[in-house]
Design an enzyme around this catalytic site. Structure first.
Site, mmCIF file in Angstrom:
data_model
loop_
_atom_site.group_PDB
_atom_site.id
_atom_site.type_symbol
_atom_site.label_atom_id
_atom_site.label_comp_id
_atom_site.label_asym_id
_atom_site.label_seq_id
_atom_site.Cartn_x
_atom_site.Cartn_y
_atom_site.Cartn_z
ATOM 1 N N PHE A 95 39.139 42.900 32.708
ATOM 2 C CA PHE A 95 38.711 42.731 34.093
ATOM 3 C C PHE A 95 38.332 44.084 34.687
ATOM 4 O O PHE A 95 39.060 45.059 34.553
ATOM 5 C CB PHE A 95 39.870 42.109 34.882
ATOM 6 C CG PHE A 95 39.582 41.831 36.330
ATOM 7 C CD1 PHE A 95 38.874 40.706 36.704
ATOM 8 C CD2 PHE A 95 40.051 42.682 37.314
ATOM 9 C CE1 PHE A 95 38.623 40.427 38.038
ATOM 10 C CE2 PHE A 95 39.812 42.427 38.650
ATOM 11 C CZ PHE A 95 39.086 41.293 39.015
ATOM 12 N N ASN A 197 48.412 42.004 40.417
ATOM 13 C CA ASN A 197 47.138 41.402 40.790
ATOM 14 C C ASN A 197 46.857 40.327 39.746
ATOM 15 O O ASN A 197 46.043 40.519 38.840
ATOM 16 C CB ASN A 197 46.026 42.448 40.821
ATOM 17 C CG ASN A 197 44.676 41.844 41.189
ATOM 18 O OD1 ASN A 197 44.604 40.735 41.707
ATOM 19 N ND2 ASN A 197 43.610 42.571 40.920
ATOM 20 N N PRO A 198 47.546 39.182 39.844
ATOM 21 C CA PRO A 198 47.429 38.163 38.809
ATOM 22 C C PRO A 198 46.123 37.391 38.940
ATOM 23 O O PRO A 198 45.469 37.430 39.999
ATOM 24 C CB PRO A 198 48.624 37.251 39.103
ATOM 25 C CG PRO A 198 48.746 37.314 40.596
ATOM 26 C CD PRO A 198 48.425 38.749 40.947
#
Length: 303
Positions: A95, A197-198
């Protein structure tokens, strides 16, 4: 796009900006400049000075612009993402860290600074863990900016873990490959801060941006369940398990999820001081809470 050799740097960047704008790239001029700077090995300030002269266009520039016009993320092309004071190695399988997450890091740093004397008096170095670290942006920034902290990071994805290792091991972060739902049981009740920050996107909510929808790994986007709240709920449960009484938990989320997450934390009974925080764009970006001491049961009181 015209061949690199036929144009000056200024003309090539101008043409690249038009190409990227036509492709719908959100920041065409900035991206055109960053691609040129990447090839020339210079920062934005130096590049703009070079554009004013008769510097020739760098070789290979047209090819990189064509890749960006296909909406391949800029960071995948350059191999670098800038986050706070760090330059992170990134690429396919991890990500890409977002600027709004920088405000989540600031919440942790501010909390640690306000309690540094108490933490040191009680047990020495502050101990922090980042659940679902991805590229390592949060954990790495905390380790860099709070050098006396003992920082841990957990990542489940094999590919993301490999990128995180490149970024975090030089900073002294303790990185483990594991699931945020049950990670680090040997550290239960020992962390001063848990940050996460899942993934939190609902199952049916496909991102609009091609860079996200086509290139960010799905496991870093979708939070599980129709509402995307399975992993955020699990992160909160792990935080309650891992924190010392009075420890701090902060979690990033989508703006529309702020009320749900605050209510979830309140219902659990583990937290006090539940607070929603705005990012620099004024959006409800994160929620924090303080770990309550465990309640003493009636049975124990009677003993």
């Amino acid at each position: 796009m015209t061949s690199d050799a036929a144009l000056s740097l200024a003309d090539t960047v101008r043409e690249a900006t038009a190409v990227l704008a036509a492709a719908g790239v959100p920041s065409p001029k900035v991206d055109a400049e960053l691609l040129a700077g990447h090839l020339l090995g210079v920062g934005p300030g130096r590049l703009r000075a070079m554009v004013l002269g008769d510097t020739p266009a760098p070789a290979g520039y047209a090819e990189l612009v064509a890749e960006r016009a296909q909406r391949i993320p800029l960071q995948h092309i350059t191999g670098v993402a800038h986050f706070r004071y760090l330059e992170l190695a990134v690429g396919p399988g991890v990500f890409i860290p977002r600027p709004e997450t920088e405000s989540v890091v600031q919440l942790v740093i501010d909390w640690l600074a306000a309690r540094s004397e108490d933490t040191e008096r009680l047990h020495g170095r502050p101990k922090v863990v980042d659940l679902g670290t991805g590229s390592g942006a949060i954990a790495g920034s905390i380790a860099h900016e709070v050098p006396d902290a003992e920082v841990h990071a957990v990542e489940f994805s094999e590919f993301a873990h490999a990128w995180a290792a490149k970024n975090l091991l030089p900073l002294g972060v303790h990185l483990v490959r594991g699931d945020l739902r049950d990670a680090l049981p040997e550290h239960n009740g020992s962390f001063d801060v848990v940050v996460s920050n899942p993934p939190y996107i609902p199952a049916e909510a496909v991102p609009n941006e091609p860079e996200v929808a086509l290139h960010d790994p799905p496991e870093a986007l979708y939070g599980g369940g129709a509402d995307g709240m399975e992993l955020p709920t699990a992160a909160a449960a792990s935080a309650a398990r891992l924190l010392v009484p009075g420890g701090y938990f902060v979690m990033e989320h989508a703006e529309v999820q702020a009320g749900w997450i605050a209510a979830m934390l309140e219902r659990s009974g583990h937290w006090s001081g539940v607070t929603t925080h705005l990012d620099l764009n004024g959006r409800e970006r994160a929620t924090s809470a303080v770990r309550k001491p465990e309640a003493v049961s009636d049975e124990r009181i009677g003993q």
